[in-house]
Design a protein around this motif. Sequence first.
Motif, mmCIF file in Angstrom:
data_model
loop_
_atom_site.group_PDB
_atom_site.id
_atom_site.type_symbol
_atom_site.label_atom_id
_atom_site.label_comp_id
_atom_site.label_asym_id
_atom_site.label_seq_id
_atom_site.Cartn_x
_atom_site.Cartn_y
_atom_site.Cartn_z
ATOM 1 N N ALA A 30 13.676 7.477 -0.158
ATOM 2 C CA ALA A 30 13.374 6.566 -1.262
ATOM 3 C C ALA A 30 11.998 5.947 -1.125
ATOM 4 N N GLU A 31 11.432 5.626 -2.268
ATOM 5 C CA GLU A 31 10.207 4.841 -2.327
ATOM 6 C C GLU A 31 10.609 3.373 -2.352
ATOM 7 N N LEU A 32 10.270 2.659 -1.294
ATOM 8 C CA LEU A 32 10.567 1.224 -1.259
ATOM 9 C C LEU A 32 9.557 0.440 -2.080
ATOM 10 N N ALA A 33 8.331 0.951 -2.157
ATOM 11 C CA ALA A 33 7.273 0.307 -2.938
ATOM 12 C C ALA A 33 6.269 1.376 -3.341
ATOM 13 N N THR A 34 5.658 1.197 -4.507
ATOM 14 C CA THR A 34 4.662 2.136 -5.017
ATOM 15 C C THR A 34 3.504 1.351 -5.611
ATOM 16 N N SER A 35 2.286 1.745 -5.249
ATOM 17 C CA SER A 35 1.084 1.080 -5.764
ATOM 18 C C SER A 35 0.690 1.666 -7.114
ATOM 19 N N GLU A 36 -0.387 1.170 -7.633
ATOM 20 C CA GLU A 36 -0.999 1.729 -8.841
ATOM 21 C C GLU A 36 -1.819 2.957 -8.445
ATOM 22 N N ASP A 37 -2.213 3.761 -9.435
ATOM 23 C CA ASP A 37 -3.172 4.838 -9.188
ATOM 24 C C ASP A 37 -4.518 4.225 -8.837
ATOM 25 N N LEU A 47 -7.796 -1.747 0.636
ATOM 26 C CA LEU A 47 -6.991 -2.968 0.703
ATOM 27 C C LEU A 47 -5.512 -2.657 0.521
ATOM 28 N N ALA A 48 -5.201 -1.765 -0.406
ATOM 29 C CA ALA A 48 -3.809 -1.400 -0.629
ATOM 30 C C ALA A 48 -3.231 -0.685 0.598
ATOM 31 N N GLU A 49 -4.019 0.175 1.241
ATOM 32 C CA GLU A 49 -3.544 0.854 2.459
ATOM 33 C C GLU A 49 -3.215 -0.166 3.542
ATOM 34 N N GLU A 50 -4.084 -1.168 3.699
ATOM 35 C CA GLU A 50 -3.812 -2.225 4.681
ATOM 36 C C GLU A 50 -2.498 -2.946 4.351
ATOM 37 N N GLN A 51 -2.297 -3.247 3.073
ATOM 38 C CA GLN A 51 -1.080 -3.947 2.648
ATOM 39 C C GLN A 51 0.152 -3.088 2.924
ATOM 40 N N TYR A 52 0.111 -1.816 2.563
ATOM 41 C CA TYR A 52 1.276 -0.950 2.763
ATOM 42 C C TYR A 52 1.545 -0.710 4.242
ATOM 43 N N GLU A 53 0.505 -0.577 5.033
ATOM 44 C CA GLU A 53 0.694 -0.432 6.476
ATOM 45 C C GLU A 53 1.292 -1.704 7.071
ATOM 46 N N VAL A 116 4.053 5.774 5.170
ATOM 47 C CA VAL A 116 3.226 5.448 4.017
ATOM 48 C C VAL A 116 2.673 6.766 3.502
ATOM 49 N N SER A 117 3.015 7.089 2.263
ATOM 50 C CA SER A 117 2.527 8.312 1.634
ATOM 51 C C SER A 117 1.118 8.060 1.131
ATOM 52 N N ARG A 118 0.186 8.940 1.533
ATOM 53 C CA ARG A 118 -1.211 8.746 1.132
ATOM 54 C C ARG A 118 -2.001 10.045 1.162
ATOM 55 N N LEU A 125 -0.120 4.865 -3.456
ATOM 56 C CA LEU A 125 0.481 4.795 -2.125
ATOM 57 C C LEU A 125 1.969 4.543 -2.308
ATOM 58 N N ARG A 126 2.760 5.010 -1.342
ATOM 59 C CA ARG A 126 4.199 4.790 -1.399
ATOM 60 C C ARG A 126 4.696 4.416 -0.009
ATOM 61 N N LEU A 127 5.506 3.393 0.045
ATOM 62 C CA LEU A 127 6.212 3.058 1.272
ATOM 63 C C LEU A 127 7.541 3.784 1.192
ATOM 64 N N LEU A 128 7.740 4.745 2.111
ATOM 65 C CA LEU A 128 8.917 5.601 2.079
ATOM 66 C C LEU A 128 9.898 5.234 3.173
#
Length: 139
Positions: A30-37, A47-53, A116-118, A125-128
């Motif tokens: 499952a994707e727990l969280a998904t960012s914007e394109d 910045l988004a990569e830092e947040q997801y990590e 983190v899908s990237r 980005l997706r937190l999986l």
Amino acid sequence: MTTARHLATIDEFRARLADGPGDGPGFHLAELATSEDFWDDGSGRALAEEQYEAERDGLAALLTARWGPPTELDLWPVLERTLAGESLPEPWSTLCAHTPELRLWRDEDRWIGLAVSRWDKELPLRLLALVTTADPPQA
């Protein structure tokens, strides 16, 4: 979503997997969280990569408290094997197409994974989260 909600989702997947099949035979992914394109100069993505990590690391700390330190699974060789035509079981063949690495814990007969899908700089980005009974592929 919050770290507490992510943890509750993982716990729900663990319980549901014990009761029967998941998204596929023996797993939930499952994707727990998904960012914007991303279509900017890259600073927004960084910045988004830092947040997801950071979200992954916070959740990983809770899972480590439960099951000890994770195994770090490099999925790049798994992707290379699938690209070479080898048929690998799910969820591993799908997961390697989304993320280059996975943190993996063992809980009795289940594996619990976070990533983190990237793969592409323009894709979200997706937190999986993964819960599976299928053993990870050997290197």
